[in-house]
Design an enzyme around this catalytic site. Structure first.
Site, mmCIF file in Angstrom:
data_model
loop_
_atom_site.group_PDB
_atom_site.id
_atom_site.type_symbol
_atom_site.label_atom_id
_atom_site.label_comp_id
_atom_site.label_asym_id
_atom_site.label_seq_id
_atom_site.Cartn_x
_atom_site.Cartn_y
_atom_site.Cartn_z
ATOM 1 N N ASP A 48 4.057 1.653 0.040
ATOM 2 C CA ASP A 48 5.158 1.677 -0.961
ATOM 3 C C ASP A 48 4.853 2.103 -2.281
ATOM 4 O O ASP A 48 5.468 2.872 -3.110
ATOM 5 C CB ASP A 48 5.722 0.130 -1.281
ATOM 6 C CG ASP A 48 6.171 -0.506 0.068
ATOM 7 O OD1 ASP A 48 5.553 -0.751 1.303
ATOM 8 O OD2 ASP A 48 7.409 -0.740 0.133
ATOM 9 N N GLN A 78 -2.708 -0.064 5.863
ATOM 10 C CA GLN A 78 -1.051 0.320 6.306
ATOM 11 C C GLN A 78 -1.207 1.998 6.113
ATOM 12 O O GLN A 78 -2.350 2.577 6.041
ATOM 13 C CB GLN A 78 -0.235 0.112 4.973
ATOM 14 C CG GLN A 78 0.766 -0.793 5.371
ATOM 15 C CD GLN A 78 1.845 -1.055 4.371
ATOM 16 O OE1 GLN A 78 1.804 -0.696 3.183
ATOM 17 N NE2 GLN A 78 3.040 -1.638 5.037
ATOM 18 N N ASP A 117 7.215 -2.893 11.160
ATOM 19 C CA ASP A 117 6.937 -4.212 11.747
ATOM 20 C C ASP A 117 7.397 -4.690 12.865
ATOM 21 O O ASP A 117 6.757 -5.086 13.701
ATOM 22 C CB ASP A 117 7.545 -5.179 10.721
ATOM 23 C CG ASP A 117 7.007 -4.977 9.352
ATOM 24 O OD1 ASP A 117 6.348 -3.985 8.854
ATOM 25 O OD2 ASP A 117 7.039 -5.865 8.530
ATOM 26 N N ARG A 140 16.346 -8.685 10.259
ATOM 27 C CA ARG A 140 15.019 -9.087 10.018
ATOM 28 C C ARG A 140 14.412 -9.419 11.484
ATOM 29 O O ARG A 140 15.235 -9.514 12.317
ATOM 30 C CB ARG A 140 14.842 -10.402 9.261
ATOM 31 C CG ARG A 140 15.077 -10.159 7.793
ATOM 32 C CD ARG A 140 14.321 -9.396 6.894
ATOM 33 N NE ARG A 140 12.892 -9.717 7.025
ATOM 34 C CZ ARG A 140 11.934 -8.992 6.523
ATOM 35 N NH1 ARG A 140 11.986 -7.928 5.783
ATOM 36 N NH2 ARG A 140 10.654 -9.620 6.396
ATOM 37 N N TYR A 199 16.189 -3.736 11.027
ATOM 38 C CA TYR A 199 15.066 -3.281 10.459
ATOM 39 C C TYR A 199 14.295 -2.002 11.071
ATOM 40 O O TYR A 199 14.824 -1.136 10.963
ATOM 41 C CB TYR A 199 14.034 -4.727 10.691
ATOM 42 C CG TYR A 199 12.912 -4.981 9.509
ATOM 43 C CD1 TYR A 199 13.147 -4.610 8.283
ATOM 44 C CD2 TYR A 199 11.701 -5.598 9.947
ATOM 45 C CE1 TYR A 199 12.103 -4.990 7.293
ATOM 46 C CE2 TYR A 199 10.799 -5.807 9.106
ATOM 47 C CZ TYR A 199 11.005 -5.569 7.648
ATOM 48 O OH TYR A 199 9.971 -5.817 7.070
ATOM 49 N N TRP A 200 13.219 -2.162 11.979
ATOM 50 C CA TRP A 200 12.578 -0.967 12.562
ATOM 51 C C TRP A 200 13.051 -0.897 13.888
ATOM 52 O O TRP A 200 12.352 -0.326 14.562
ATOM 53 C CB TRP A 200 10.982 -1.121 12.350
ATOM 54 C CG TRP A 200 10.563 -0.847 10.897
ATOM 55 C CD1 TRP A 200 10.415 -1.911 10.268
ATOM 56 C CD2 TRP A 200 10.245 0.250 10.347
ATOM 57 N NE1 TRP A 200 9.876 -1.400 8.904
ATOM 58 C CE2 TRP A 200 9.948 -0.194 9.167
ATOM 59 C CE3 TRP A 200 10.340 1.498 10.786
ATOM 60 C CZ2 TRP A 200 9.493 0.753 8.083
ATOM 61 C CZ3 TRP A 200 10.124 2.713 9.793
ATOM 62 C CH2 TRP A 200 9.568 2.235 8.706
ATOM 63 N N ASN A 249 0.661 -1.225 0.067
ATOM 64 C CA ASN A 249 -0.023 0.046 -0.030
ATOM 65 C C ASN A 249 0.850 1.175 0.108
ATOM 66 O O ASN A 249 0.892 2.103 -1.101
ATOM 67 C CB ASN A 249 -0.936 -0.130 1.204
ATOM 68 C CG ASN A 249 -1.900 1.008 1.219
ATOM 69 O OD1 ASN A 249 -1.496 2.174 1.031
ATOM 70 N ND2 ASN A 249 -3.218 0.543 1.704
ATOM 71 N N GLY A 302 3.253 -0.418 9.411
ATOM 72 C CA GLY A 302 4.424 -0.382 8.487
ATOM 73 C C GLY A 302 5.855 -0.374 9.043
ATOM 74 O O GLY A 302 6.931 -0.609 8.513
ATOM 75 N N GLU A 328 16.817 -0.895 1.108
ATOM 76 C CA GLU A 328 15.593 -1.127 1.822
ATOM 77 C C GLU A 328 15.794 0.118 3.133
ATOM 78 O O GLU A 328 14.869 0.841 3.287
ATOM 79 C CB GLU A 328 15.442 -2.212 2.301
ATOM 80 C CG GLU A 328 13.856 -2.259 3.040
ATOM 81 C CD GLU A 328 13.407 -3.734 3.483
ATOM 82 O OE1 GLU A 328 14.159 -4.510 3.259
ATOM 83 O OE2 GLU A 328 12.526 -3.970 3.769
ATOM 84 N N TYR A 386 7.241 -15.494 -1.288
ATOM 85 C CA TYR A 386 6.939 -14.423 -0.109
ATOM 86 C C TYR A 386 5.778 -15.441 0.436
ATOM 87 O O TYR A 386 5.062 -16.101 0.342
ATOM 88 C CB TYR A 386 6.187 -13.261 -0.535
ATOM 89 C CG TYR A 386 5.400 -12.460 0.618
ATOM 90 C CD1 TYR A 386 6.581 -11.656 1.427
ATOM 91 C CD2 TYR A 386 4.082 -12.484 1.166
ATOM 92 C CE1 TYR A 386 6.079 -10.879 2.363
ATOM 93 C CE2 TYR A 386 4.005 -11.785 2.161
ATOM 94 C CZ TYR A 386 4.850 -10.949 2.714
ATOM 95 O OH TYR A 386 4.536 -10.281 3.780
HETATM 96 C C1 GLC Z 1 8.063 -4.156 5.357
HETATM 97 C C2 GLC Z 1 8.103 -2.732 6.006
HETATM 98 C C3 GLC Z 1 6.805 -2.125 5.501
HETATM 99 C C4 GLC Z 1 6.810 -2.122 3.850
HETATM 100 C C5 GLC Z 1 6.802 -3.639 3.475
HETATM 101 C C6 GLC Z 1 7.213 -3.471 1.844
HETATM 102 O O1 GLC Z 1 7.049 -4.985 6.060
HETATM 103 O O2 GLC Z 1 7.960 -2.863 7.258
HETATM 104 O O3 GLC Z 1 6.783 -0.654 5.841
HETATM 105 O O4 GLC Z 1 5.500 -1.712 3.491
HETATM 106 O O5 GLC Z 1 8.025 -4.116 4.006
HETATM 107 O O6 GLC Z 1 8.365 -2.615 1.620
#
Ligand code: GLC
Length: 422
Positions: A36, A101, A159, A192, A339-340, A34, A157, A383, A81
């Site tokens: 992205d 999202q 995660d 990750r 990651y986050w 979404n 978003g 990323e 995926y």
């Molecule tokens: C991960 C990110 C998310 C993003 C997705 C695709 O899940 O945390 O924000 O939209 O990847 O890039």
């Protein structure tokens, strides 16, 4: 050098284009995501506005009858995926996930429209009711006294942000069937989320699927309901931009004005006096997360010109070579590669800078733009990036990093300037 990077960024968008929609990156994320896609549209807008509108319209073709716009649309099944469409069991017009999202769409639809009103008018006219339905879905099912919640960390978003550690500790992921992650076949494990978190992600998906994505049930019973600055500030701004469009196109405005007032007041629920910052509020436990994230600095983007985050912004800026880290380096949960939980995300920087600029901090916004540009020029279109030295991490040839370069960070591209949100 920069011109070559501009061309490389355009080539990444073209390479990730699957015809009407763009994947974030091949392999790791082979579907349409979404937010992205909205950033992708802004990258396309730099050189092909018709393609930008197509990206957005494909996203909205997956909107559910209840107004929700899913976080993933599974246009073509791809086994690289997990979790795929069967695990989600979405109930919309296309195979999709069951959560949403951050709603950046209205803001960038307005921005795109401002670039070329003649081209954009028909698109905007058709999108206003869809945006309104989506925003109403957030207010109805995710609103808690004007603060906006999520029912799953993936909805923000962000995660595996440390904000979810306490709510996750209260969840026992019983009955999750055995599964095989695919993300760690594309990216090294320590960049990750951990398995502990994946078990809980899948548990929440299972609960949603088993309820048939019944939002009333999820709102009442889900063990995970956390009000979040990403959603709250982004929806607040999105409503202002939607209001501006509705006024221009003669669409109804009263309901949107009501949402702006409600979220404007409700945002205060995210203020944590203990740390003097905006953070997450766990609705189930009543506890704040106590973590300053990059989403905490979206308060200006949301239009809250209170400047209470300024001292933290300056402090954190002094701690890392590249900003803005996704978690405060002064917090024990900070992990600069994971990651986050620490890394820098270019598209978050763009949003933060938009807000700073509008709040009268143009110098800080420009410094952040230059810093982000240097990070991408050095590390490539990754990323996310290690804040200590800009080491690229996660997926490569990443759509939103390329898009943000073209729309904002590059000194030489056709750059996009968006109207202030008022
Ligand atoms: C991960 C990110 C998310 C993003 C997705 C695709 O899940 O945390 O924000 O939209 O990847 O890039």
């Amino acid at each position: 050098m920069n011109l070559a990077l501009d061309n490389e960024a355009r080539a990444i968008l073209a390479g990730n284009d699957r015809g009407g929609y763009t994947v974030p990156t091949a392999g790791l994320y082979p579907y349409q995501w979404n937010w992205d896609s909205i950033f992708a549209a802004m990258g396309f807008a730099e050189h092909d506005r018709a393609r930008a509108w197509a990206e957005i319209e494909t996203l909205f073709s997956g909107q559910w009858p209840n107004g929700m716009v899913p976080h993933i649309l599974f246009h073509k099944v791809d086994p690289s995926y997990f979790p795929g469409p069967d695990i989600w069991g979405g109930v919309g017009p296309l195979p999709s996930s069951g959560i949403s999202q951050p709603p950046v769409a209205a803001t960038f639809i307005r921005c795109l429209y401002e670039q070329d009103k003649a081209l954009g008018a028909a698109h905007v006219r058709a999108l206003i009711p869809r945006l309104t339905d989506w925003h109403r879905w957030f207010i109805t099912w995710r609103g808690e006294g004007g603060a906006i919640c999520v029912s799953h960390p993936w909805e923000t978003g962000r995660d595996n942000a440390p904000d979810w550690d306490a709510p996750f500790a209260a969840i026992e992921p019983v009955g999750v069937e055995e599964y095989r992650r695919r993300d760690t076949t594309h990216v090294v494990e320590d960049e990750r989320p951990r398995s502990y978190e994946y078990d809980r992600y899948l548990y929440l998906v299972k609960l949603g699927r088993e309820s048939g994505w019944d939002e009333a049930h999820i709102k009442a019973d889900s063990p995970f309901r956390v009000a979040d600055p990403t959603m709250t500030f982004i929806l607040l701004r999105a409503n202002r931009d939607l209001l501006a469009l509705a006024r221009e196109f003669g669409a109804p405005t009263d309901e949107i004005e009501g949402w702006i007032a409600a979220i404007g007041a409700g945002a205060e629920r995210l203020w944590n006096p203990e740390i003097g910052a905006y953070d997450c509020l766990d609705i189930r436990s009543g506890q704040h997360s106590g973590v300053i994230s990059n989403a905490s600095f979206l308060s200006w983007y949301g239009g809250l010109h209170d400047d209470r985050m300024l001292a933290h912004f300056e402090r954190i800026r002094g701690l890392t070579r590249f900003g803005v880290p996704s978690a405060d380096p002064g917090h024990p949960a900070y992990e600069p590669r994971r990651y986050w939980r620490g890394p820098v995300w270019a598209m978050m920087n763009w949003l933060i800078a938009m807000g700073l600029d509008e709040a009268g901090h143009g110098d800080l916004a420009e410094a952040l733009r230059l810093n982000t540009g240097e990070m991408i020029a050095t590390g490539g279109f990754a990323e996310y990036f290690d804040p200590r030295d800009g080491t690229p991490a996660g997926g490569r040839n990443f759509t939103w990093t390329a898009a943000v370069w073209l729309a904002w960070a590059s000194p030489t591209s056709g750059r996009i300037s968006c109207p202030a949100s008022s």
